[in-house]
Every structure is written in structure tokens, then in C-alpha cells.
Design a protein around this motif. Structure first.
Motif, PDB file in Angstrom:
ATOM      1  N   SER A 337     -94.654  95.286  33.363  1.00 57.82           N
ATOM      2  CA  SER A 337     -93.602  95.607  34.333  1.00 57.82           C
ATOM      3  C   SER A 337     -93.742  94.801  35.610  1.00 57.82           C
ATOM      4  CB  SER A 337     -93.637  97.109  34.661  1.00 57.82           C
ATOM      5  OG  SER A 337     -94.866  97.456  35.282  1.00 57.82           O
ATOM      6  N   TRP A 338     -94.909  94.178  35.808  1.00 60.20           N
ATOM      7  CA  TRP A 338     -95.121  93.365  36.995  1.00 60.20           C
ATOM      8  C   TRP A 338     -94.704  91.911  36.786  1.00 60.20           C
ATOM      9  CZ3 TRP A 338     -96.577  95.392  41.635  1.00 60.20           C
ATOM     10  CH2 TRP A 338     -97.030  96.706  41.628  1.00 60.20           C
ATOM     11  N   ALA A 339     -94.192  91.576  35.620  1.00 58.95           N
ATOM     12  CA  ALA A 339     -93.787  90.196  35.342  1.00 58.95           C
ATOM     13  C   ALA A 339     -92.752  89.675  36.340  1.00 58.95           C
ATOM     14  CB  ALA A 339     -93.271  90.073  33.907  1.00 58.95           C
ATOM     15  N   PRO A 340     -91.681  90.431  36.653  1.00 59.15           N
ATOM     16  CA  PRO A 340     -90.712  89.905  37.632  1.00 59.15           C
ATOM     17  C   PRO A 340     -91.325  89.693  39.009  1.00 59.15           C
ATOM     18  CG  PRO A 340     -90.259  92.209  37.154  1.00 59.15           C
ATOM     19  CD  PRO A 340     -91.263  91.747  36.143  1.00 59.15           C
ATOM     20  N   VAL A 341     -92.289  90.542  39.380  1.00 59.98           N
ATOM     21  CA  VAL A 341     -92.942  90.384  40.676  1.00 59.98           C
ATOM     22  C   VAL A 341     -93.751  89.096  40.716  1.00 59.98           C
ATOM     23  CG1 VAL A 341     -94.594  91.413  42.287  1.00 59.98           C
ATOM     24  CG2 VAL A 341     -93.004  92.876  41.021  1.00 59.98           C
ATOM     25  N   LEU A 342     -94.460  88.797  39.627  1.00 60.14           N
ATOM     26  CA  LEU A 342     -95.245  87.561  39.576  1.00 60.14           C
ATOM     27  C   LEU A 342     -94.343  86.332  39.630  1.00 60.14           C
ATOM     28  CD1 LEU A 342     -97.916  88.512  36.883  1.00 60.14           C
ATOM     29  CD2 LEU A 342     -98.179  88.453  39.367  1.00 60.14           C
ATOM     30  N   ALA A 394     -86.606  88.922  33.338  1.00 64.73           N
ATOM     31  CA  ALA A 394     -87.986  89.383  33.140  1.00 64.73           C
ATOM     32  C   ALA A 394     -88.072  90.892  33.314  1.00 64.73           C
ATOM     33  CB  ALA A 394     -88.916  88.679  34.125  1.00 64.73           C
ATOM     34  N   TRP A 395     -87.338  91.434  34.290  1.00 59.47           N
ATOM     35  CA  TRP A 395     -87.377  92.876  34.466  1.00 59.47           C
ATOM     36  C   TRP A 395     -86.738  93.600  33.284  1.00 59.47           C
ATOM     37  CZ3 TRP A 395     -89.722  96.791  35.935  1.00 59.47           C
ATOM     38  CH2 TRP A 395     -89.114  98.039  35.918  1.00 59.47           C
ATOM     39  N   MET A 411     -89.496  97.918  41.920  1.00 55.22           N
ATOM     40  CA  MET A 411     -89.901  96.601  41.460  1.00 55.22           C
ATOM     41  C   MET A 411     -88.905  95.521  41.903  1.00 55.22           C
ATOM     42  SD  MET A 411     -92.781  96.512  40.088  1.00 55.22           S
ATOM     43  CE  MET A 411     -94.037  97.590  39.443  1.00 55.22           C
ATOM     44  N   LEU A 412     -87.628  95.837  41.848  1.00 51.14           N
ATOM     45  CA  LEU A 412     -86.642  94.862  42.311  1.00 51.14           C
ATOM     46  C   LEU A 412     -86.737  94.662  43.815  1.00 51.14           C
ATOM     47  CD1 LEU A 412     -83.461  95.655  40.171  1.00 51.14           C
ATOM     48  CD2 LEU A 412     -85.184  93.877  39.839  1.00 51.14           C
ATOM     49  N   GLY A 413     -87.034  95.725  44.559  1.00 47.69           N
ATOM     50  CA  GLY A 413     -87.209  95.574  46.003  1.00 47.69           C
ATOM     51  C   GLY A 413     -88.398  94.699  46.337  1.00 47.69           C
ATOM     52  N   LEU A 414     -89.519  94.909  45.634  1.00 48.79           N
ATOM     53  CA  LEU A 414     -90.696  94.080  45.869  1.00 48.79           C
ATOM     54  C   LEU A 414     -90.444  92.640  45.438  1.00 48.79           C
ATOM     55  CD1 LEU A 414     -93.611  93.867  46.765  1.00 48.79           C
ATOM     56  CD2 LEU A 414     -94.321  94.646  44.486  1.00 48.79           C
ATOM     57  N   SER A 415     -89.737  92.469  44.325  1.00 46.84           N
ATOM     58  CA  SER A 415     -89.409  91.111  43.877  1.00 46.84           C
ATOM     59  C   SER A 415     -88.529  90.390  44.889  1.00 46.84           C
ATOM     60  CB  SER A 415     -88.703  91.169  42.513  1.00 46.84           C
ATOM     61  OG  SER A 415     -89.532  91.756  41.527  1.00 46.84           O
ATOM     62  N   PRO A 493     -83.844  98.462  49.587  1.00 43.77           N
ATOM     63  CA  PRO A 493     -83.214  97.827  50.754  1.00 43.77           C
ATOM     64  C   PRO A 493     -84.230  97.243  51.732  1.00 43.77           C
ATOM     65  CG  PRO A 493     -83.069 100.212  50.934  1.00 43.77           C
ATOM     66  CD  PRO A 493     -83.574  99.919  49.561  1.00 43.77           C
ATOM     67  N   VAL A 494     -85.397  97.888  51.855  1.00 48.21           N
ATOM     68  CA  VAL A 494     -86.416  97.341  52.767  1.00 48.21           C
ATOM     69  C   VAL A 494     -86.895  95.982  52.272  1.00 48.21           C
ATOM     70  CG1 VAL A 494     -88.764  97.662  53.632  1.00 48.21           C
ATOM     71  CG2 VAL A 494     -87.164  99.585  53.630  1.00 48.21           C
ATOM     72  N   GLY A 495     -87.165  95.879  50.970  1.00 46.47           N
ATOM     73  CA  GLY A 495     -87.611  94.603  50.416  1.00 46.47           C
ATOM     74  C   GLY A 495     -86.557  93.523  50.542  1.00 46.47           C
ATOM     75  N   LEU A 496     -85.307  93.885  50.265  1.00 46.13           N
ATOM     76  CA  LEU A 496     -84.225  92.901  50.373  1.00 46.13           C
ATOM     77  C   LEU A 496     -84.044  92.440  51.811  1.00 46.13           C
ATOM     78  CD1 LEU A 496     -82.010  91.423  48.829  1.00 46.13           C
ATOM     79  CD2 LEU A 496     -80.495  93.361  49.263  1.00 46.13           C
ATOM     80  N   ALA A 497     -84.068  93.384  52.760  1.00 47.81           N
ATOM     81  CA  ALA A 497     -83.862  93.028  54.165  1.00 47.81           C
ATOM     82  C   ALA A 497     -85.017  92.200  54.711  1.00 47.81           C
ATOM     83  CB  ALA A 497     -83.696  94.312  54.994  1.00 47.81           C
TER      84      ALA A 497
END
Length: 527
Positions: A337-342, A394-395, A411-415, A493-497
């Protein structure tokens, strides 16, 4: 001619060190690494002398040195153009004959960290076989001839494959094949590590079979000579000497014939000119602005340049690799599940070196009066449009395997934070410290002097600053995993901003640096 070629190689290396302090430091690091490899190799061979029987020593040395010989051939094929300082095609206009070039080109192949390491480690075979006078003499002959054959094998095969390796299709195939080998080898090691209760007898039996096969292949003929002499098998020793002598003559003749043809044939880069259509789906994706033009050029780089392609292949294979590793190790698929983050995290590292890939072509930006802001935005658009779909795919793939659909917002926010923020950080750092990469048209694996240290400093800065940008989102993701899932909806939203803000600031900082020191940056890229 031999003295001239050796002097030329040494002069090229010396002049390369005068260009930058980074290159001197890089050479020091390469030397330290080479010394560590030599130390480990020599220590291991000395250990065989006292801790192993002659039969086991024969198995180990045959396998190891045959693989080293094969490596001298295989690695340059995949890393085409790694050492082109004395490329034979550069002598085509001077009317020299192949037989005059052969000794010098062979000696030039030994000049460098790989050649010196191979020679010194090979000579340590004398210590391994110091159990008797005759085995020691045979080991000395083996070390000298074996090291010479490493270079001879490499030069002969590469000369015959030179025309093929110059083509773009061959380079593309080599990149894909190499990535498959790397990931396949990693998976094989993972599988082997899962094997339990392997007896010493089973390992010895397997090593015997492998050594028998490798020892009677052409690259392994010479390496079995000391073991045959130590065992008193003079018939086998004689056969190996005769086969090796015939091999030296055959390789030398094959190298000379092909080199003669190279020196008397028209110089051909192996490429065919292609046409670039004025309108395509790429052109319709970007605005008709200077930044859009740079983005379009970036798209074409990613599609045609092997240096970009190898990174793209790695990103595509990464999610699959994580899933397979989890299955092999009987672990939870949560790692996948961490693939998109990497994938998002490596965007900043790639963007930091993007300017360096331009090399002298960056001068066109300066001549055309492109602003630093447009330069940074154009590169950012290319990375966003290439990496964003990869992150989403990837997600989807990882979530389908893991069933962790509830982690989608976090995960999308962190990505988003790592992708957008990393791009801003990378484009800012790349304007100050562009790094050094393989020159255009050369192997994507070819390193330029001093590049390792520069890449290390650059990567550390990008990683630290990107981590700082993504830290608020990381905290929210941890809370979402440990507590109520609604923390993940805050992380999105925090990750995107935070990613967008960091990207805008990074582009602004990098753009101002280019406007202020563009000519100095061009000088750094081209020297």
C-alpha cells in the motif's frame, strides 16, 4: 602506438580531475571503494588457504573468477558507453591499423579502478595456492592470463556489438532487460533467503555442479588450472592450457578483424533521423507558453532518452516488486500500500537532476531569454503529468491486492505532499546544485567523475527538505492508522495544500537562482 594510447588515457583522466574539485573527491571515494573491494577479495583468498581444503578452494575460485570474467563482458553491454575515453571509432580518420591499436587499447582497459582491482585480486590467487611450488606457479600464470583475458573478452565482444549498441532500440532493450535482471535477481535472493535447513553437503554438491559447468566454459578454462595442478591432474591442466592459448589467439584475431572493419567503415552513430510532428496529443495537453514548450520537450525526453527511460521502468515495476516480495516472505500485503508513496517520493530526486540532463542544451534557454520561472514550471508540468497517473495506478493496484481502501485519503494525501512538495524542493535544489549525470547519448549507467559525491549531497538535501514538507501529513497519516479513520480525510487536503505551497515556493526560488546565475549554471553543466 601503445605508449601513445596509454599516455592518452592517463592524460584524459588527469585533465578530467582538473575540471572540478568534485571530480577529485569522487575519485578519492572510488579509490576508497576499490581498496575495500580489493581488501575483501584478498582477505577471502587468504582465508581459503588456511580454512578450506584444496578441493573447496578450487570450487570457490573457479566460480568467483569465472563470474568476474563474465561480468567484464555483460556489464558493459548493458551499460553501453561506460568507458569511451579511447573509443576505437575516434581513430578512424587517422589511418592507423588495428594491429597497432590492439596492445594500447588492451592496456588502456586495465587503467582504472576495475582493471587494477581485478589484477590485484587475481594475484592473490598465489597466496591461496601457496600449498606447493607448482600450484603457486600455476596460480601466478592464471592470475596474469586471467586478468588479461578479462579485458580481451570485454574489448572483443564490445567491438563486435558496437554498431548494434549505438542504436536506440538496442539501448531501450538493454534498459528493460537490465531492470528485469535486477528485480528478478532481488526476488531470487528473497526466495533463497526463505529456504531453511540446507545442509553443508547440499551446498557443496550444488557448488561442485556449478563449478564444473562454469570451469569448462571458455571464460572459466584458465581459472581451473591451479586446482588441476594441485590435484596432480596433469592431463586436465594440459587441456586447460591448450584451450586457453587457442582462446587468446581466437579472441585477438576476432578483435583485430572487427576493429579493422570499424576503422575503415563510415562513422555511423547507429541512429536514424526521426521526424517530430508539429501537432500531437502531447501538444494539446500544455498551454502555448514557454513553460508549455519546455514541458513538451520533457515529454519527448522521457519517451526517447534512455537516461529517463530507466527511471520510468523502475517506477512501473516498483509496485509489482513490493507485492511479490510480500508474497514470497509470507508477510502482510500492507507494504504494497506504500507503493504510491514511494513513487511520489522519488519525483523530487529525479527533478533535482533534470537540469543536468540538458547538458549544453540548457544554453538554448538562456539564448531564447526563457525566464527561470518558466523553466521550472515547464519541468514541473512534465513530472506532474507523468508521475500523477503512475501514483494513482499504483494505488489502485496496491489497494486491490491489500483491500486497504479505507486508507485511500491518507495515502493519497501523503503522496500529494511528497510529489508536489518534492518537485518544488528538487527544482529549487537543482538550480543551485544540479549534480552530474551521464552525458547525452551515453549509457544511463555511466558516471562522470565526482558525480557520486555530488549526487549524495544533492539527494540528502532533497530528502531532508521533502521530509520537512511532508511531516504534517505524516503525523496525520500515523493518527489515521492508529486512531479514527477520519484523520485520513484531514490528511488529504493538508497534504495537497502543503505540497502545492512547497512546489510554488520551490519553483520561485529555483527560478530566481536561474535568472541570477544562469551562465554559471551552464558552465557547471558543460564542464
Amino acid at each position: 602506438m601503445t605508449r601513445i594510447l596509454v599516455t592518452l588515457k592517463l592524460t584524459l583522466l588527469r585533465n578530467g580531475l582538473k575540471r572540478s574539485v568534485w571530480q577529485i573527491v569522487g575519485l578519492v571515494f572510488a579509490g576508497v571503494y576499490g581498496l575495500s573491494v580489493i581488501g575483501l577479495g584478498v582477505s577471502g583468498l587468504i582465508g581459503l588457504r588456511f580454512a578450506a581444503t584444496p578441493e573447496v578452494a578450487d570450487l570457490v575460485t573457479v566460480i568467483v573468477f569465472t563470474v568476474v570474467t563474465i561480468g567484464w563482458v555483460v556489464i558493459p553491454i548493458f551499460a553501453f558507453g561506460v568507458d569511451n575515453t579511447v573509443d576505437p571509432s575516434r581513430f578512424a580518420l587517422y589511418g592507423v591499423r588495428a594491429r597497432d591499436l590492439l596492445p594500447g587499447l588492451w592496456l588502456a582497459g586495465l587503467i582504472g579502478v576495475p582493471g587494477i582491482a581485478t589484477v590485484l585480486i587475481s594475484l592473490a590467487l598465489v597466496l591461496t595456492w601457496s600449498i606447493g611450488v607448482l600450484p603457486a606457479i600455476a596460480a601466478l600464470v592464471t592470475a596474469v592470463v586471467g586478468a588479461a583475458l578479462c579485458v580481451l573478452w570485454s574489448r572483443t565482444v564490445l567491438t563486435w556489438l558496437a554498431v548494434i549498441l549505438r542504436g536506440r532500440r538496442a539501448r531501450d532493450f538493454a534498459i528493460v532487460a537490465l531492470m528485469i535482471l535486477i528485480f528478478g535477481g532481488s526476488l531470487a535472493l528473497q526466495s533463497v533467503s526463505r529456504v531453511e535447513d540446507v545442509s553443508v553437503e547440499a551446498i557443496l554438491s550444488l557448488a561442485t555442479s556449478v563449478a564444473t559447468v562454469l570451469g569448462w566454459t571458455p571464460p572459466g578454462w584458465i581459472w581451473g588450472l591451479p586446482g588441476a595442478v594441485a590435484a596432480g591432474d596433469w592431463a586436465e591442466a594440459g587441456i586447460r592450457v591448450v584451450l586457453t592459448a587457442a582462446l587468446v589467439v581466437g579472441l585477438t584475431q576476432a578483435w583485430r578483424v572487427r576493429l579493422d572493419r570499424e576503422l575503415t567503415s563510415p562513422i555511423d552513430s547507429g541512429e536514424q533521423a526521426g521526424s517530430v510532428h508539429a501537432s500531437s496529443w502531447v501538444d494539446r495537453l500544455v498551454p502555448a507558453t514557454p513553460a508549455g514548450a519546455i514541458a513538451i520537450r520533457g515529454f519527448r525526453y522521457w519517451r526517447r532518452d534512455p537516461r529517463y527511460q530507466i527511471g520510468l521502468v523502475s517506477l512501473v515495476v516498483l509496485p509489482i516488486f513490493l507485492v511479490v516480495v510480500a508474497l514470497i516472505n509470507d508477510q502482510s500485503l500492507g507494504l504494497a500500500s506504500w507503493a504510491p508513496v514511494l513513487i511520489a517520493a522519488v519525483g523530487g530526486l529525479s527533478a533535482a537532476s533534470d537540469t543536468a540532463y540538458d547538458n549544453s542544451a540548457f544554453g538554448l534557454h538562456l539564448l531564447a531569454g526563457v525566464s527561470g520561472k518558466d523553466d521550472r514550471w515547464g519541468r514541473a508540468m512534465t513530472y506532474l503529468w507523468i508521475l500523477t497517473p503512475l501514483v494513482l495506478v499504483a494505488w489502485l493496484v496496491s489497494a486491490a491486492f491489500t483491500g486497504a481502501w479505507d486508507q485511500t485519503p491518507s495515502m493519497l494525501g501523503l503522496s500529494a505532499a511528497l510529489l508536489a512538495g518534492g518537485l518544488g524542493v528538487g527544482l529549487a535544489v537543482g538550480a543551485y546544485l544540479p549534480g552530474r549525470v551521464a552525458a547525452p547519448g551515453t549509457s544511463p549507467f555511466a558516471s562522470r567523475s565526482g558525480s557520486n559525491l555530488q549526487s549524495l549531497v544533492q539527494a540528502m538535501l532533497v530528502i531532508l527538505l521533502t521530509t520537512a514538507v511532508g511531516l504534517p501529513t505524516v503525523v496525520l497519516v500515523v493518527l489515521a492508522h492508529l486512531g479514527p479513520i477520519w484523520w485520513g480525510w484531514i490528511a488529504l487536503p493538508v497534504g495537497l495544500a502543503s505540497g502545492v505551497v512547497a512546489m510554488r515556493w520551490g519553483i520561485r526560488i529555483g527560478g530566481k537562482q536561474i535568472d541570477r546565475a544562469g551562465p554559471e549554471l551552464l558552465d557547471t553543466l558543460t564542464t
